[in-house]
Design a protein around this motif. Structure first.
Motif, PDB file in Angstrom:
ATOM      1  N   ILE A 132       0.973  -1.100  -0.018  1.00 21.74           N
ATOM      2  CA  ILE A 132      -0.073   0.119  -0.051  1.00 21.74           C
ATOM      3  C   ILE A 132       1.058   1.519   0.064  1.00 21.74           C
ATOM      4  O   ILE A 132       1.654   1.412   0.864  1.00 21.74           O
ATOM      5  CB  ILE A 132      -1.008   0.039   1.017  1.00 21.74           C
ATOM      6  CG1 ILE A 132      -1.980  -1.331   1.307  1.00 21.74           C
ATOM      7  CG2 ILE A 132      -1.796   1.126   1.391  1.00 21.74           C
ATOM      8  CD1 ILE A 132      -2.492  -1.533   2.656  1.00 21.74           C
ATOM      9  N   GLY A 133       0.609   2.093  -0.976  1.00 26.38           N
ATOM     10  CA  GLY A 133       1.591   3.314  -0.813  1.00 26.38           C
ATOM     11  C   GLY A 133       0.776   4.489  -1.720  1.00 26.38           C
ATOM     12  O   GLY A 133      -0.339   4.337  -2.226  1.00 26.38           O
ATOM     13  N   ILE A 134       1.440   5.615  -1.755  1.00 22.01           N
ATOM     14  CA  ILE A 134       1.191   6.867  -2.387  1.00 22.01           C
ATOM     15  C   ILE A 134       1.853   7.012  -3.780  1.00 22.01           C
ATOM     16  O   ILE A 134       2.956   6.676  -4.096  1.00 22.01           O
ATOM     17  CB  ILE A 134       1.557   7.830  -1.666  1.00 22.01           C
ATOM     18  CG1 ILE A 134       0.732   7.732  -0.348  1.00 22.01           C
ATOM     19  CG2 ILE A 134       1.015   9.260  -2.458  1.00 22.01           C
ATOM     20  CD1 ILE A 134      -0.826   7.787  -0.260  1.00 22.01           C
ATOM     21  N   VAL A 135       1.274   7.183  -4.849  1.00 24.04           N
ATOM     22  CA  VAL A 135       1.548   7.291  -6.259  1.00 24.04           C
ATOM     23  C   VAL A 135       2.555   8.371  -6.334  1.00 24.04           C
ATOM     24  O   VAL A 135       2.051   9.465  -6.238  1.00 24.04           O
ATOM     25  CB  VAL A 135       0.630   7.372  -7.453  1.00 24.04           C
ATOM     26  CG1 VAL A 135       1.215   7.490  -8.765  1.00 24.04           C
ATOM     27  CG2 VAL A 135      -0.364   6.156  -7.157  1.00 24.04           C
ATOM     28  N   GLU A 136       3.746   8.109  -6.685  1.00 27.73           N
ATOM     29  CA  GLU A 136       4.698   9.249  -7.092  1.00 27.73           C
ATOM     30  C   GLU A 136       4.879   9.429  -8.384  1.00 27.73           C
ATOM     31  O   GLU A 136       4.797  10.698  -8.908  1.00 27.73           O
ATOM     32  CB  GLU A 136       6.194   9.026  -6.706  1.00 27.73           C
ATOM     33  CG  GLU A 136       7.177  10.202  -6.463  1.00 27.73           C
ATOM     34  CD  GLU A 136       8.650   9.578  -6.127  1.00 27.73           C
ATOM     35  OE1 GLU A 136       9.403   9.609  -6.889  1.00 27.73           O
ATOM     36  OE2 GLU A 136       8.577   9.147  -5.016  1.00 27.73           O
ATOM     37  N   GLU A 137       4.746   8.618  -9.147  1.00 29.90           N
ATOM     38  CA  GLU A 137       4.684   8.597 -10.631  1.00 29.90           C
ATOM     39  C   GLU A 137       4.090   7.666 -11.438  1.00 29.90           C
ATOM     40  O   GLU A 137       4.234   6.467 -10.940  1.00 29.90           O
ATOM     41  CB  GLU A 137       6.281   9.029 -11.349  1.00 29.90           C
ATOM     42  CG  GLU A 137       6.386   9.097 -12.686  1.00 29.90           C
ATOM     43  CD  GLU A 137       8.169   9.247 -12.786  1.00 29.90           C
ATOM     44  OE1 GLU A 137       8.398   9.012 -14.030  1.00 29.90           O
ATOM     45  OE2 GLU A 137       9.020   9.416 -12.029  1.00 29.90           O
ATOM     46  N   THR A 138       3.611   7.786 -12.497  1.00 31.06           N
ATOM     47  CA  THR A 138       3.267   6.477 -13.527  1.00 31.06           C
ATOM     48  C   THR A 138       3.834   6.764 -14.886  1.00 31.06           C
ATOM     49  O   THR A 138       4.093   8.224 -15.251  1.00 31.06           O
ATOM     50  CB  THR A 138       1.727   6.562 -13.745  1.00 31.06           C
ATOM     51  OG1 THR A 138       1.123   7.838 -14.442  1.00 31.06           O
ATOM     52  CG2 THR A 138       1.025   6.405 -12.537  1.00 31.06           C
ATOM     53  N   THR A 139       4.558   5.742 -15.779  1.00 32.40           N
ATOM     54  CA  THR A 139       5.132   5.885 -16.846  1.00 32.40           C
ATOM     55  C   THR A 139       4.283   4.735 -17.804  1.00 32.40           C
ATOM     56  O   THR A 139       3.758   3.709 -17.065  1.00 32.40           O
ATOM     57  CB  THR A 139       6.755   5.716 -16.767  1.00 32.40           C
ATOM     58  OG1 THR A 139       6.946   4.369 -16.543  1.00 32.40           O
ATOM     59  CG2 THR A 139       7.136   6.519 -16.025  1.00 32.40           C
ATOM     60  N   THR A 140       4.639   4.980 -18.963  1.00 33.76           N
ATOM     61  CA  THR A 140       4.307   3.844 -19.834  1.00 33.76           C
ATOM     62  C   THR A 140       5.859   3.749 -20.945  1.00 33.76           C
ATOM     63  O   THR A 140       5.246   3.266 -21.958  1.00 33.76           O
ATOM     64  CB  THR A 140       3.074   4.290 -20.911  1.00 33.76           C
ATOM     65  OG1 THR A 140       3.414   5.592 -21.273  1.00 33.76           O
ATOM     66  CG2 THR A 140       1.956   4.482 -20.029  1.00 33.76           C
ATOM     67  N   LEU A 141       6.869   3.846 -20.229  1.00 30.29           N
ATOM     68  CA  LEU A 141       7.949   3.346 -21.088  1.00 30.29           C
ATOM     69  C   LEU A 141       8.114   2.051 -21.685  1.00 30.29           C
ATOM     70  O   LEU A 141       7.701   1.010 -21.010  1.00 30.29           O
ATOM     71  CB  LEU A 141       8.970   3.691 -20.079  1.00 30.29           C
ATOM     72  CG  LEU A 141      10.373   3.883 -21.079  1.00 30.29           C
ATOM     73  CD1 LEU A 141      10.674   4.920 -21.942  1.00 30.29           C
ATOM     74  CD2 LEU A 141      11.558   4.067 -19.777  1.00 30.29           C
ATOM     75  N   ASN A 142       8.405   1.953 -23.012  1.00 32.87           N
ATOM     76  CA  ASN A 142       8.578   0.665 -23.540  1.00 32.87           C
ATOM     77  C   ASN A 142       7.292  -0.162 -23.409  1.00 32.87           C
ATOM     78  O   ASN A 142       7.288  -1.438 -23.495  1.00 32.87           O
ATOM     79  CB  ASN A 142       9.619  -0.152 -23.058  1.00 32.87           C
ATOM     80  CG  ASN A 142      11.156   0.366 -23.206  1.00 32.87           C
ATOM     81  OD1 ASN A 142      11.343   1.214 -24.112  1.00 32.87           O
ATOM     82  ND2 ASN A 142      11.985   0.316 -22.085  1.00 32.87           N
TER      83      ASN A 142
END
Length: 145
Positions: A72-82
């Motif tokens: 369980i955590g807080i989203v720092e960043e999302t990516t769609t790399l590759n």
């Protein structure tokens, strides 16, 4: 005699190729298996998981690596790399976090995620490379608290 040896070598190579192919197919299946309904072996928050690895990586690998864990955590960043959907969960360590490689079945949930949102992921822990790595993650969105 040479012909028999030649046939034997070819036969051994063919068997070896099938064994290798089977091993890779099995691993590919494990990496796309939906973990949402699986019972995790451990449940922790991103800070506790990261702290454990920062303090003692070898011991943490014994406890977590290769196991299905829920974080369980807080989203720092999302990516769609590759073409891979990835979420980075923040921790109290500015240099470290939890990288969650998302199972393709959870693209809809991934697209709903926003920075600073509290979420719950379940994945297979692979260890620590500057960040804790979770593979094949399922996502459960949690309301911001």
């Amino acid at each position: 005699m040479k012909r028999k040896k030649y046939i034997l070598v070819i036969l051994i190579l063919l068997i070896l190729m099938f064994v290798i192919k089977y091993a890779f197919v099995s691993e590919d299946y494990k990496q796309t298996e939906n973990l949402f309904d699986k019972t995790p072996e451990l449940i922790l928050n991103a800070n506790d998981l990261t702290n454990a690895y920062v303090k003692n990586e070898e011991n943490s690998n014994k406890l977590y690596a290769g196991k299905i864990i829920e974080v369980i955590g807080i989203v720092e960043e999302t990516t769609t790399l590759n073409n891979r959907n990835t979420i980075i969960l923040a921790s109290e360590h500015n240099s470290f976090g939890v990288i969650c490689d998302i199972n393709p079945n959870f693209t809809t949930e991934f697209n709903q995620i926003q920075k600073n949102q509290k979420i719950q992921v379940k994945g297979i822990c692979k260890g620590f490379l500057k960040d804790v790595i979770l593979l094949n993650c399922s996502i459960e969105l949690k309301p911001n608290e």
